[in-house]
Design a protein around this motif. Structure first.
Motif, PDB file in Angstrom:
ATOM      1  N   ASP A  20      -8.036  -0.214   3.617  1.00 29.23           N
ATOM      2  CA  ASP A  20      -7.858   1.217   3.352  1.00 29.23           C
ATOM      3  C   ASP A  20      -8.352   2.054   4.525  1.00 29.23           C
ATOM      4  O   ASP A  20      -7.769   3.080   4.863  1.00 29.23           O
ATOM      5  CB  ASP A  20      -8.636   1.618   2.083  1.00 29.23           C
ATOM      6  CG  ASP A  20      -8.019   1.025   0.833  1.00 29.23           C
ATOM      7  OD1 ASP A  20      -7.059   0.237   0.969  1.00 29.23           O
ATOM      8  OD2 ASP A  20      -8.493   1.344  -0.268  1.00 29.23           O
ATOM      9  N   LEU A  70      -5.786   2.005   7.294  1.00 29.80           N
ATOM     10  CA  LEU A  70      -4.641   2.863   7.014  1.00 29.80           C
ATOM     11  C   LEU A  70      -5.010   4.338   7.170  1.00 29.80           C
ATOM     12  O   LEU A  70      -4.197   5.140   7.652  1.00 29.80           O
ATOM     13  CB  LEU A  70      -4.117   2.587   5.604  1.00 29.80           C
ATOM     14  CG  LEU A  70      -3.505   1.189   5.429  1.00 29.80           C
ATOM     15  CD1 LEU A  70      -3.182   0.916   3.970  1.00 29.80           C
ATOM     16  CD2 LEU A  70      -2.252   1.047   6.276  1.00 29.80           C
ATOM     17  N   THR A  71      -6.233   4.699   6.781  1.00 30.84           N
ATOM     18  CA  THR A  71      -6.682   6.087   6.936  1.00 30.84           C
ATOM     19  C   THR A  71      -6.750   6.451   8.414  1.00 30.84           C
ATOM     20  O   THR A  71      -6.301   7.530   8.823  1.00 30.84           O
ATOM     21  CB  THR A  71      -8.068   6.277   6.290  1.00 30.84           C
ATOM     22  OG1 THR A  71      -8.013   5.817   4.945  1.00 30.84           O
ATOM     23  CG2 THR A  71      -8.486   7.730   6.311  1.00 30.84           C
ATOM     24  N   CYS A 107       5.268   4.745   1.225  1.00 29.86           N
ATOM     25  CA  CYS A 107       4.636   3.432   1.184  1.00 29.86           C
ATOM     26  C   CYS A 107       4.704   2.750   2.547  1.00 29.86           C
ATOM     27  O   CYS A 107       5.628   2.978   3.323  1.00 29.86           O
ATOM     28  CB  CYS A 107       5.290   2.548   0.127  1.00 29.86           C
ATOM     29  SG  CYS A 107       5.043   3.228  -1.530  1.00 29.86           S
ATOM     30  N   LEU A 123      -3.267   7.122   9.630  1.00 25.79           N
ATOM     31  CA  LEU A 123      -2.727   8.421   9.214  1.00 25.79           C
ATOM     32  C   LEU A 123      -3.369   9.548  10.019  1.00 25.79           C
ATOM     33  O   LEU A 123      -2.692  10.478  10.446  1.00 25.79           O
ATOM     34  CB  LEU A 123      -2.961   8.646   7.717  1.00 25.79           C
ATOM     35  CG  LEU A 123      -2.121   7.760   6.782  1.00 25.79           C
ATOM     36  CD1 LEU A 123      -2.602   7.901   5.342  1.00 25.79           C
ATOM     37  CD2 LEU A 123      -0.643   8.119   6.884  1.00 25.79           C
ATOM     38  N   PHE A 181       0.839  -1.201   0.000  1.00 22.92           N
ATOM     39  CA  PHE A 181       0.000   0.000   0.000  1.00 22.92           C
ATOM     40  C   PHE A 181       0.875   1.253   0.000  1.00 22.92           C
ATOM     41  O   PHE A 181       1.916   1.272   0.661  1.00 22.92           O
ATOM     42  CB  PHE A 181      -0.876   0.053   1.260  1.00 22.92           C
ATOM     43  CG  PHE A 181      -1.899  -1.043   1.340  1.00 22.92           C
ATOM     44  CD1 PHE A 181      -3.202  -0.823   0.907  1.00 22.92           C
ATOM     45  CD2 PHE A 181      -1.572  -2.292   1.853  1.00 22.92           C
ATOM     46  CE1 PHE A 181      -4.158  -1.834   0.984  1.00 22.92           C
ATOM     47  CE2 PHE A 181      -2.516  -3.299   1.937  1.00 22.92           C
ATOM     48  CZ  PHE A 181      -3.810  -3.068   1.504  1.00 22.92           C
ATOM     49  N   CYS A 182       0.451   2.278  -0.720  1.00 27.13           N
ATOM     50  CA  CYS A 182       1.139   3.563  -0.690  1.00 27.13           C
ATOM     51  C   CYS A 182       0.129   4.685  -0.504  1.00 27.13           C
ATOM     52  O   CYS A 182      -1.060   4.502  -0.765  1.00 27.13           O
ATOM     53  CB  CYS A 182       1.917   3.823  -1.983  1.00 27.13           C
ATOM     54  SG  CYS A 182       3.212   2.615  -2.319  1.00 27.13           S
ATOM     55  N   LEU A 183       0.613   5.839  -0.076  1.00 26.84           N
ATOM     56  CA  LEU A 183      -0.225   7.034   0.010  1.00 26.84           C
ATOM     57  C   LEU A 183      -0.069   7.816  -1.285  1.00 26.84           C
ATOM     58  O   LEU A 183       1.048   8.120  -1.707  1.00 26.84           O
ATOM     59  CB  LEU A 183       0.226   7.886   1.212  1.00 26.84           C
ATOM     60  CG  LEU A 183      -0.421   9.265   1.350  1.00 26.84           C
ATOM     61  CD1 LEU A 183      -1.914   9.141   1.621  1.00 26.84           C
ATOM     62  CD2 LEU A 183       0.251  10.055   2.470  1.00 26.84           C
ATOM     63  N   SER A 222      -6.854  12.133  -1.673  1.00 34.12           N
ATOM     64  CA  SER A 222      -5.779  11.155  -1.524  1.00 34.12           C
ATOM     65  C   SER A 222      -6.373   9.756  -1.493  1.00 34.12           C
ATOM     66  O   SER A 222      -7.572   9.582  -1.292  1.00 34.12           O
ATOM     67  CB  SER A 222      -4.988  11.416  -0.230  1.00 34.12           C
ATOM     68  OG  SER A 222      -5.863  11.395   0.883  1.00 34.12           O
ATOM     69  N   THR A 223      -5.498   8.741  -1.706  1.00 36.60           N
ATOM     70  CA  THR A 223      -5.904   7.342  -1.562  1.00 36.60           C
ATOM     71  C   THR A 223      -4.745   6.576  -0.922  1.00 36.60           C
ATOM     72  O   THR A 223      -3.625   7.083  -0.855  1.00 36.60           O
ATOM     73  CB  THR A 223      -6.211   6.647  -2.913  1.00 36.60           C
ATOM     74  OG1 THR A 223      -4.977   6.437  -3.618  1.00 36.60           O
ATOM     75  CG2 THR A 223      -7.150   7.465  -3.775  1.00 36.60           C
ATOM     76  N   VAL A 224      -5.045   5.358  -0.457  1.00 39.75           N
ATOM     77  CA  VAL A 224      -3.977   4.467   0.007  1.00 39.75           C
ATOM     78  C   VAL A 224      -4.059   3.178  -0.826  1.00 39.75           C
ATOM     79  O   VAL A 224      -4.094   2.082  -0.297  1.00 39.75           O
ATOM     80  CB  VAL A 224      -4.078   4.149   1.515  1.00 39.75           C
ATOM     81  CG1 VAL A 224      -3.556   5.304   2.334  1.00 39.75           C
ATOM     82  CG2 VAL A 224      -5.502   3.831   1.927  1.00 39.75           C
TER      83      VAL A 224
END
Lengths: 332, 515
Positions: free
Chosen positions: A175, A178-179, A234, A182, A133-135, A212-214
């Protein structure tokens, strides 16, 4: 802050485990058991998604290189994998059904105890990869702000408050986790908007309908190559070779590593001979040039993992996800 | 412009390679057959035949699958017209007038109209595709949730008055569709909804095809059996004849409906490009607008050939349109293109913004083959019409069990689950009762197709806007959404306005001519 610590500890554990794990590949000896009819390959998601693409790709590799039997992909989408898990549970002892799983393999049984699914009953076959996964942000934002680093991102997202839209796949999903990370790690209030698939999410970002997305690299790849979207950092142990300029979150001081398994699993009570057969089959698929090329292109990582080692990995990952879901308030 | 012509000529060179030409014909024929089977649509066809494509080079593979996609769009109309069962969601609107035409003994007319309209839709959309791919791809990209919701409202608005005269029954029918559409996992909250009796299968939702085959196929059959028994025994499903003379007369008559064809084609193409849902909303909207612009709107739903032309032109045009975001953005505009996309990755191609410049012979070969596929599909389709008519002439006692079996297979095949079959049989009984009590069926089907799309787009938009409805009518920040929403409102009130005007004029007529 405690929330962030707990999550990052779990994540680091999972990451370290992924790295240090030695592989238990099946022996090269031919198995006694052979499929007597086409093998059903259940996909835990709908047609056209990342998992579906991978299954159809493997089906192609097996057919083209004549590695094994006819494979029939069957999509059991819906319920974040609940339908697929229930289906596989009902196929107890069936040697001609296998499934391709994601991390919803852990989260869905945890969130829906009514399903009565215990993943320890399933037969481990082989982990084919771990997705990363990346931002991501858009390179040509509507407001003209050219975000080039995580610092820029944090500054912009802080200023926007809850007007900052993070698009992701599904509620309480990878996702979403991860959000949440962050938001708590950087003191942000980003709003998470769930969509039905990674492709849709990628498009929201490229069309400036999200900030934005992950996403997984494979989901965002097309727009990255066209210069529309950019990875800022990432959630991996090491930099992804495809994106040499994007640091890992570890490098910039947030020890957060998260992967998604791409694993082949067998029915509960599958015979040991059949398990061995599939183990050999997917070892061959894993070692094929085509699969290796696919892994490279899609920035997939993770060594192959089979048998008891895979089961141990599942149990550990399930505990990690349980802790995370609790923090999110998704389960009690 | 000259550059495009050269590229296209290169493309035709690729398409006319013997292998590729053979693949086009094969794909069209296979698609026609798969599309004609109730339950099997282009999605299943493309998914089933994808593995075969490893045997040929990538360009041949995509040409084959695209021809199959096209063929299935043509074929979908066949079961809609003949049996009243939409073979796929894209062919729902075709049943509205196609079925009444068949019942009146004009199945050949409806089938010819469907084939010619499909040809027009396919060809006009490929021309549009050739001329303006990149700028339209940009529109597809900026199209977000508010725009999608506005589009769904437009689709609903074009359908006002579809259900007939009894407004209460129409609303009831829509509500049934919306409730069934809500079953399953909710994307926004991530929670299961309406999972009756804790049956896990309900988490998967109620699929459109299960409902459509149930109420149209099984329900309609039960109804017909009852009618036939009352009429005193076995007869034919519908009176049908076909002859060369009739076909020529039909073709002549179709020329007069060119406006409807062009409207359906352009509309279908534009809606197809938008990555919302592909051909289904496009064909439904085309039907609604076709009715509004028709000289004889009252005969729609009772067997007006324009009611077949509009949706058939639109669904073929939309299938071309949905390839545009797939090729240029790597985003599928429909479930079928999603599988095509997977195939392209397998063949080593990189769909996305750079495909046009990196792989010109692939892209232009595909575009040229679409022109060729259209030609073969229409020829094959018209050539097969006598065979279809022959099937309709079979005694009803023979045909009814065959249709039942086809319905059951159609319900089982896509998911291979008996749960869907039981559900379908249940809907069959519900559909039969609804017919008997004179409830309109089309609004329920419409609601189950468009309801989930509209709901998701609405909730995602409101999440983004923080609950402000103004996001849909903001001409500065969201010009597309606002424009479409205004158009929807106009369409919504247009029939009301027309009705009042008609009342007034007929009132005048009545006063001069007392009855």
């Amino acid at each position: 802050m405690t929330k962030h610590k707990a999550i990052s500890l779990g994540m680091a554990m999972a990451g370290a485990a992924a790295l240090s794990m030695t592989t238990g590949l099946g022996s090269a000896l031919a198995a006694d058991w052979k499929p007597a009819k086409p093998v059903e390959f259940v996909v835990m998601a709908g047609k056209g998604g990342g998992a579906d693409k991978a299954v159809r790709y493997m089906q192609g590799v097996i057919a083209e290189e004549k590695l094994g039997p006819t494979i029939t992909p069957v999509n059991k989408a819906g319920g974040s994998g609940a339908v697929a898990l229930n289906y596989l549970k009902g196929k107890k002892g069936d040697n001609h059904t296998i499934m391709f799983t994601l991390n919803s393999f852990y989260t869905t049984p945890l969130r829906q105890p009514k399903l009565g699914v215990n993943i320890e009953n399933f037969t481990p076959i082989m982990r084919m990869a771990e997705d990363t996964f990346c931002l991501w942000v858009n390179t040509a934002r509507k407001d003209g702000n050219n975000i080039k680093s995580v610092d820029d991102f944090v500054k912009a997202a802080k200023a926007a408050g809850d007007k900052w839209i993070m698009a992701g796949t599904g509620k309480n999903s990878e996702d979403n986790l991860l959000t949440d990370f962050l938001n708590s790690a950087y003191g942000l209030k980003m709003k998470y908007v769930p969509y039905k698939g990674g492709g849709k999410v990628a498009k929201q970002l490229a069309g400036n309908n999200a900030d934005s997305t992950v996403n997984n690299p494979s989901e965002q790849e097309g727009f990255y190559k066209a210069g529309n979207t950019r990875p800022l950092a990432c959630f991996t142990d090491k930099r992804i070779p495809l994106f040499p300029d994007a640091p890992t979150f570890k490098e910039i001081g947030k020890d957060f590593v998260y992967y998604m398994q791409r694993t082949v699993v067998g029915t509960p009570g599958m015979s040991a001979d059949a398990q061995k057969y599939y183990n050999d089959l997917f070892t061959k698929v894993f070692n094929s040039k085509k699969w290796q090329a696919y892994r490279k292109k899609k920035a997939l990582q993770g060594d192959p993992l089979a048998g008891d080692d895979l089961m141990k990995y599942w149990k550990r990952e399930r505990d990690v996800h349980k802790a995370m879901l609790k923090k999110m308030g998704a389960i009690k | 412009m000259t550059e495009i012509v050269y590229l296209l000529l290169d493309g035709f060179y690729v398409a006319f390679q013997p292998l590729n030409l053979a693949l086009i014909v094969l794909g069209c024929a296979a698609g026609l057959f798969i599309g004609a089977m109730p339950g099997l649509g282009s999605v299943n066809g493309v998914a089933i035949l994808l593995p075969l494509t490893y045997l040929v080079p990538p360009t041949g593979a995509i040409i084959f699958l695209a021809a199959l996609y096209y063929g299935a769009m043509y074929g979908g109309a066949i079961s809609s017209v003949m049996l009243g069962i939409p073979g796929a969601s894209t062919a729902v609107a075709t049943t509205f007038d196609g079925r009444p035409l068949a019942k009146m003994g004009m199945a050949d007319k409806a089938l010819t109209a469907a084939a010619v309209a499909s040809f027009a839709g396919g060809t006009i959309s490929v021309i549009l595709f050739t001329m303006a791919a990149p700028p339209l791809a940009h529109i597809a990209l900026v199209f977000g949730d508010p725009e999608e919701f506005a589009l769904m409202m437009l689709a609903f608005a074009t359908f006002i008055g579809l259900g007939g005269d009894d407004i209460a029954k129409t609303i009831f029918s829509i509500c049934i569709g919306l409730v069934l559409a809500a079953v399953g996992f909710d994307t926004v909250s991530g929670e299961p909804r309406l999972v009756f009796f804790d049956i896990t299968n309900f988490m998967d939702g109620v699929k459109f095809l299960v409902l459509a085959i149930g109420i149209y196929g099984i329900g309609e059959m039960l109804w017909t059996i009852e009618e036939n028994t009352r009429a005193g025994g076995a007869s034919q499903l519908s009176k049908a004849t076909v002859s060369l003379k009739r076909t020529i007369a039909n073709l002549r008559e179709l020329v007069r409906s060119w406006k409807t064809m062009v409207m359906g084609s352009v509309l279908g193409y534009v809606v197809g490009i938008l990555p919302a849902a592909g051909a289904t909303p496009g064909s439904l909207m085309a039907y609604g607008i076709g009715k509004q612009i028709s000289k004889d709107p009252d005969s729609f739903g009772k067997g007006n050939v324009e009611g077949v032309i509009a949706p058939e032109a639109a669904n073929n045009a939309a299938s071309t349109g949905s390839m545009l975001p797939m090729l240029t953005l790597g985003i599928p505009g429909s479930p079928t293109t999603a599988i095509l996309l997977g195939g392209m990755v397998l063949w080593g191609l990189e769909p996305g913004p750079r495909l046009f410049s990196d792989e010109p012979s692939f892209v232009w070969g595909l575009i040229a083959s679409l022109y060729v596929a259209n030609f073969f599909a229409v020829v094959l389709n018209i050539a097969f019409i006598p065979a279809f008519i022959w099937v309709l002439k079979l005694p009803f006692t023979l045909l009814a069990p065959i249709i039942f079996v086809l319905c059951l297979v159609g319900g089982y095949a896509p998911t291979q689950s008996m749960y869907d079959v039981w559900l379908m049989l249940l809907f069959g009984i519900v559909g039969y009762l609804m017919r008997k009590l004179d409830y309109p069926l089309a609004p329920a089907v419409l609601a189950i197709v468009l309801g989930p799309l509209a709901e998701r787009a609405l909730r995602q938009s409101l999440l983004i806007s923080g609950g402000e409805l103004s996001i849909f009518v903001d001409p500065v920040n969201r010009p597309y959404a606002a424009f479409i929403m205004y158009a929807a409102l106009v369409l919504l009130f247009l029939p009301l306005f027309m009705m009042i005007r008609r009342r007034l004029t007929s009132g005048k007529a009545a006063s001069t001519e007392p009855s």
